[in-house]
Design a protein around this motif. Sequence first.
Motif, PDB file in Angstrom:
ATOM      1  N   ASN A 363      42.129  55.697  25.055  1.00  0.00           N
ATOM      2  CA  ASN A 363      43.423  55.722  24.387  1.00  0.00           C
ATOM      3  C   ASN A 363      43.951  54.309  24.131  1.00  0.00           C
ATOM      4  N   PRO A 364      43.398  53.659  23.108  1.00  0.00           N
ATOM      5  CA  PRO A 364      43.832  52.282  22.807  1.00  0.00           C
ATOM      6  C   PRO A 364      45.308  52.186  22.449  1.00  0.00           C
ATOM      7  N   ASP A 365      45.870  53.258  21.954  1.00  0.00           N
ATOM      8  CA  ASP A 365      47.296  53.232  21.607  1.00  0.00           C
ATOM      9  C   ASP A 365      48.172  52.996  22.825  1.00  0.00           C
ATOM     10  N   ASP A 366      47.769  53.636  23.931  1.00  0.00           N
ATOM     11  CA  ASP A 366      48.534  53.436  25.162  1.00  0.00           C
ATOM     12  C   ASP A 366      48.460  51.979  25.618  1.00  0.00           C
ATOM     13  N   VAL A 367      47.279  51.398  25.459  1.00  0.00           N
ATOM     14  CA  VAL A 367      47.123  49.988  25.834  1.00  0.00           C
ATOM     15  C   VAL A 367      48.053  49.133  24.990  1.00  0.00           C
ATOM     16  N   VAL A 381      53.380  31.742  31.232  1.00  0.00           N
ATOM     17  CA  VAL A 381      52.450  30.653  31.554  1.00  0.00           C
ATOM     18  C   VAL A 381      52.657  29.481  30.601  1.00  0.00           C
ATOM     19  N   LYS A 382      52.779  29.790  29.329  1.00  0.00           N
ATOM     20  CA  LYS A 382      52.977  28.717  28.337  1.00  0.00           C
ATOM     21  C   LYS A 382      54.272  27.945  28.591  1.00  0.00           C
ATOM     22  N   SER A 383      55.287  28.638  29.117  1.00  0.00           N
ATOM     23  CA  SER A 383      56.571  27.960  29.346  1.00  0.00           C
ATOM     24  C   SER A 383      56.429  26.810  30.346  1.00  0.00           C
ATOM     25  N   PHE A 384      55.350  26.831  31.146  1.00  0.00           N
ATOM     26  CA  PHE A 384      55.106  25.745  32.106  1.00  0.00           C
ATOM     27  C   PHE A 384      54.195  24.661  31.508  1.00  0.00           C
ATOM     28  N   GLY A 385      53.845  24.816  30.245  1.00  0.00           N
ATOM     29  CA  GLY A 385      52.953  23.837  29.638  1.00  0.00           C
ATOM     30  C   GLY A 385      51.523  23.965  30.115  1.00  0.00           C
ATOM     31  N   VAL A 386      51.173  25.144  30.624  1.00  0.00           N
ATOM     32  CA  VAL A 386      49.835  25.376  31.168  1.00  0.00           C
ATOM     33  C   VAL A 386      49.075  26.311  30.220  1.00  0.00           C
ATOM     34  N   THR A 387      47.773  26.091  30.080  1.00  0.00           N
ATOM     35  CA  THR A 387      46.969  26.883  29.152  1.00  0.00           C
ATOM     36  C   THR A 387      46.551  28.217  29.781  1.00  0.00           C
ATOM     37  N   PRO A 388      46.932  29.335  29.184  1.00  0.00           N
ATOM     38  CA  PRO A 388      46.519  30.630  29.742  1.00  0.00           C
ATOM     39  C   PRO A 388      45.126  31.028  29.263  1.00  0.00           C
ATOM     40  N   VAL A 389      44.419  31.763  30.119  1.00  0.00           N
ATOM     41  CA  VAL A 389      43.165  32.432  29.737  1.00  0.00           C
ATOM     42  C   VAL A 389      43.295  33.888  30.176  1.00  0.00           C
ATOM     43  N   VAL A 390      43.144  34.807  29.248  1.00  0.00           N
ATOM     44  CA  VAL A 390      43.261  36.217  29.601  1.00  0.00           C
ATOM     45  C   VAL A 390      41.903  36.720  30.101  1.00  0.00           C
ATOM     46  N   ALA A 391      41.904  37.279  31.318  1.00  0.00           N
ATOM     47  CA  ALA A 391      40.669  37.819  31.898  1.00  0.00           C
ATOM     48  C   ALA A 391      40.786  39.325  31.970  1.00  0.00           C
ATOM     49  N   ILE A 392      39.965  40.006  31.197  1.00  0.00           N
ATOM     50  CA  ILE A 392      39.959  41.470  31.276  1.00  0.00           C
ATOM     51  C   ILE A 392      39.074  41.874  32.443  1.00  0.00           C
ATOM     52  N   ASN A 393      39.677  42.402  33.487  1.00  0.00           N
ATOM     53  CA  ASN A 393      38.917  42.880  34.639  1.00  0.00           C
ATOM     54  C   ASN A 393      38.394  44.271  34.280  1.00  0.00           C
ATOM     55  N   VAL A 394      37.122  44.328  33.938  1.00  0.00           N
ATOM     56  CA  VAL A 394      36.550  45.549  33.361  1.00  0.00           C
ATOM     57  C   VAL A 394      36.292  46.610  34.433  1.00  0.00           C
ATOM     58  N   PHE A 395      36.783  47.818  34.163  1.00  0.00           N
ATOM     59  CA  PHE A 395      36.495  48.973  35.017  1.00  0.00           C
ATOM     60  C   PHE A 395      35.502  49.879  34.271  1.00  0.00           C
ATOM     61  N   HIS A 396      34.716  50.630  35.023  1.00  0.00           N
ATOM     62  CA  HIS A 396      33.709  51.462  34.344  1.00  0.00           C
ATOM     63  C   HIS A 396      34.357  52.615  33.591  1.00  0.00           C
ATOM     64  N   THR A 397      35.627  52.853  33.844  1.00  0.00           N
ATOM     65  CA  THR A 397      36.349  53.921  33.129  1.00  0.00           C
ATOM     66  C   THR A 397      36.971  53.421  31.824  1.00  0.00           C
ATOM     67  N   ASP A 398      36.834  52.123  31.546  1.00  0.00           N
ATOM     68  CA  ASP A 398      37.418  51.560  30.316  1.00  0.00           C
ATOM     69  C   ASP A 398      36.573  51.928  29.084  1.00  0.00           C
ATOM     70  N   PHE A 399      37.197  51.779  27.914  1.00  0.00           N
ATOM     71  CA  PHE A 399      36.494  51.952  26.642  1.00  0.00           C
ATOM     72  C   PHE A 399      36.585  50.660  25.834  1.00  0.00           C
ATOM     73  N   ASP A 400      35.532  50.413  25.026  1.00  0.00           N
ATOM     74  CA  ASP A 400      35.512  49.190  24.218  1.00  0.00           C
ATOM     75  C   ASP A 400      36.750  49.084  23.334  1.00  0.00           C
ATOM     76  N   SER A 401      37.165  50.217  22.779  1.00  0.00           N
ATOM     77  CA  SER A 401      38.330  50.203  21.880  1.00  0.00           C
ATOM     78  C   SER A 401      39.576  49.703  22.620  1.00  0.00           C
ATOM     79  N   GLU A 402      39.628  49.994  23.917  1.00  0.00           N
ATOM     80  CA  GLU A 402      40.788  49.565  24.707  1.00  0.00           C
ATOM     81  C   GLU A 402      40.719  48.062  24.983  1.00  0.00           C
TER      82      GLU A 402
END
Lengths: 569, 569
Positions: A363-367, A381-402
């Motif tokens: 259900n990508p819409d929910d995401v 994070v940006k408000s501190f002048g620091v560079t963010p990196v988004v890490a998707i912690n993958v679960f086996h129940t996830d879908f690529d579309s999500e």
Amino acid sequence: MTTQKPLPSDLEIARQADLWPMAKVAQEAGIPEEDLIPYGRHVAKVDLDVLDKLKDRPQAKMIVVTAVTPTPLGEGKTTTSVGLAQGMAAIGENAMLTLRQPSMGPTFGVKGGAAGGGYSQIVPMETLNLHLTGDFHAITAAHNLLAAMIDAHLFHGNELNLDPQNISWRRVIDMNDRALRSVMVGLGPKEDGVPRQTGFDITAASEIMVIVSLCSGLRNLRERLGRIVVGFTYSGNPVTAKQIGAAGAMTAILKDAIQPNLMQTLEHTPALIHAGPFGNIATGNSSVLADLVGSRVSDYVITEAGFGADMGAERFFNVKCRVSGLTPSAAVLVVTVRALKTHSGRYRIVPGRPLPADMLKENPDDVLAGADNLRKHIEIVKSFGVTPVVAINVFHTDFDSEHAVIEKIAQEAGVRVAKSYHVVRGGAGAKELAQAVVDACGEDSTFTPTYEMNEPLITKIEKVARGVYGADGIELSAQAKKDLKRFEELGYGNLPVVIAKTHLSISSDPSLKGAPTGWTLPVREVRAAVGAGYVYAICGDMRTMPGLGKTPAAKNIDIDENGEIQGLF
Amino acid sequence: MTTQKPLPSDLEIARQADLWPMAKVAQEAGIPEEDLIPYGRHVAKVDLDVLDKLKDRPQAKMIVVTAVTPTPLGEGKTTTSVGLAQGMAAIGENAMLTLRQPSMGPTFGVKGGAAGGGYSQIVPMETLNLHLTGDFHAITAAHNLLAAMIDAHLFHGNELNLDPQNISWRRVIDMNDRALRSVMVGLGPKEDGVPRQTGFDITAASEIMVIVSLCSGLRNLRERLGRIVVGFTYSGNPVTAKQIGAAGAMTAILKDAIQPNLMQTLEHTPALIHAGPFGNIATGNSSVLADLVGSRVSDYVITEAGFGADMGAERFFNVKCRVSGLTPSAAVLVVTVRALKTHSGRYRIVPGRPLPADMLKENPDDVLAGADNLRKHIEIVKSFGVTPVVAINVFHTDFDSEHAVIEKIAQEAGVRVAKSYHVVRGGAGAKELAQAVVDACGEDSTFTPTYEMNEPLITKIEKVARGVYGADGIELSAQAKKDLKRFEELGYGNLPVVIAKTHLSISSDPSLKGAPTGWTLPVREVRAAVGAGYVYAICGDMRTMPGLGKTPAAKNIDIDENGEIQGLF
């Protein structure tokens, strides 16, 4: 180590671990042999002499691992931190991980232990979850010595005129024990002390825990302990641990506890496990000294900060980095599909119960509906002048579309994003994330805390509320106003602030998901942790002593026929 | 080490110590390298695998160091034990010392630390007196986990029907804290637990401390913990830790704590420091496992038992040796001129005040007037079929004429006697004593406990009172009679007994000096420590939680400019 499918249990994986001798872990980590002090077979303390010895070495890049607003289950921040550290090694980089020590209380309560998971774990987990090198016990002892000396002072004539009804120093124990939240001590005959009501907090909530996490060495520890305010005289003057005469003995008790503890991941990446202050009323970060040691021996220091970026990371930036003097280069924002689905407001996760079945459907819409939370944390994070990196912690129940939804949001925000498979594949599964972090660290950044130290306390609170949380402002109770006035008068105005609020929302209302707007931060009261060196604003019910459930984890913990501990997972 | 005159302070001597690496201490002690688990630089745990590995090696001779009835200052039993161990090495014998771990509470109260004295010390004394390897902390945690689980059980519906007013399991803390002797817990709103009155004891008084000291391994530890009786149901049935579901988790907490801790004397003699049960209500002896390890790696094991021969040695013989299966060969009776002068009844020693000036004058008559106490203790040791050796712990204020009196009494009793100068000369000053002990161990002896295990509890108490103390008999209160009857019914009748009485007299009246006769032992109540495996008869006011004085030792403990701990002496 060789990964298996299907994923064995955490315990099975941990038992298969091929642990290196600590001397080898230290050698690979760049810690001189003479500065390694073994404590048991698989953990060692690091002598603080190393700081002076390596002071001319270039400092490491500092990376904080934080998260979106977590569900009550947590989003795998520790696991991602371990996986990232392993991933750094997998791409040929030299990294040190710094983590908090888990509290023993919750280990016997609900959690049953915490050391990462799958192929991203700190080992041996039994050592990590039970005693480690006894630092928490030392903190408990130092805390309770001060308490005993306060009550002895009352008993022996109270020369300092301490008001027994205005003593803020309670006792601590590293146990979930609700019956100790509120107790009457000194009952019985006169020789058994002065009766008064007080209570116990869990050790992680001790001001001394924060002191250990923020101090820069033994001398500084001594000074901070002496500054602890234990209560007030009848005329309202603060009484300190120094006046009680306890600071020296407390320092002696804590002499070894300020040395960071070296352990290893399943892939032998070095990890310094040190201190574990509460994430609600305290800083929720591991120690400055561990970060400093890491920064001298490694090229990258990866540290985890408690809860979401509004909580642990905010304090990492505004409190811890100012004390350590270390400039953060990047912040990893851990995000899960289930967290963003929860932020859609369409699901409710209850600890101890299975996830709602609908939540596990594609259900990508929910995401997308919960994406504002991620956007807001990127902004924080940006408000501190620091560079963010988004890490998707993958679960086996996830879908690529999500996952695609999350990737799109990050890209729209101009932020690096990587899927991480560290749970099922270890460091090899986190190489993409590690590379993104290295790239982020290569960017120019200008670290900017939210406030200046010389601003009034009320301004600091307001700047965090508006500038970090996105509140419309703050609302002080009469008590909070009085507290702030008094603290400014007492000279605590130059301290940083910690906002004690729920971690389940960026706002102070745990039921508000996503990125709440149009709200005001209500400050009920303000307290000072003068020894630790911060003032904290209470914005909700902050529990400082958990309780045990009807079937606590302790009931399942035992030794097996080989004498191995079972039930810690 | 080279001794100096005049005698430097204990601290100065300790700081001059040339400590061996633990690997060398272990090697010289005969402990295989792979069974040594370092904890910090100067202490190591010994893996219990060594017991099985060396089970075919001949067992060592077992020597217990006990004393005449001490003054409140103590007569240097630990110092003599250390000196004797050093003396054994000095005459070419291979000895292992086993001692109790000091409790941290009194270190911050009156004592300021305990590790022997002069040139007979365990080093480093800071490690010994603070935390060591955390065993006491582990015992505190295991004890309080059980307490928390009991209160959680009450809170969650009390399925076991535990009577809240008949719960004997209190909490413990390794601190002198009188305000915790009697407390009301569970105050506040309903979610903060069930209100009830209880209290805290010092950790040394925990039943778990005795369990750690008496258990024979991990499996046995688990069984003993499960048998702990925490209280009774409304209908009077015992409720155990096993029923509460705590025994497994407690075992996990204590897994490492049952391994003895190896340290060294100033002369590198190996010493196993392990467990420290209270001497009044408990056994007052170090661990069975340390004695067993020592008996497998050495030719002589020297162990100290708390207080006089009527107290610690009686329990060593009647309780500990039965559990360990080790047969004692000799008992060293430490005697001082000042102790016998006190037993003349002509002087009174008050802790914290200087000795009476008259007491320091040459006065062999006073020594003779107190000699009955020594004669009685010799008789007590002989009653067990064990060979006594009288050790005169020489003070610089003594006179030869006074020593001559002690020597004459020993000779009249047909017992070896030696003057020992270990405080000022180390092992070299204890060679004569060491030789006397070796000679005594060469004699035939027939170890005979005071009672058989299958005798009724009341008979056991009476046999100790008459046969050891020399009482005319025992007098049971109505409560004590009821207790004994109930314990026999509950199946505790086969346990050994511990008499909880004053250590300042062989009788139960601390004011009676010498060798009191014509008295009866009053038993006020009887309690059962079912997990530890003994029943104890309360014959006086037994304090299980000390308090801090107006100027506790803690006020003088600090770190110096080099970061070294000061004030522990």
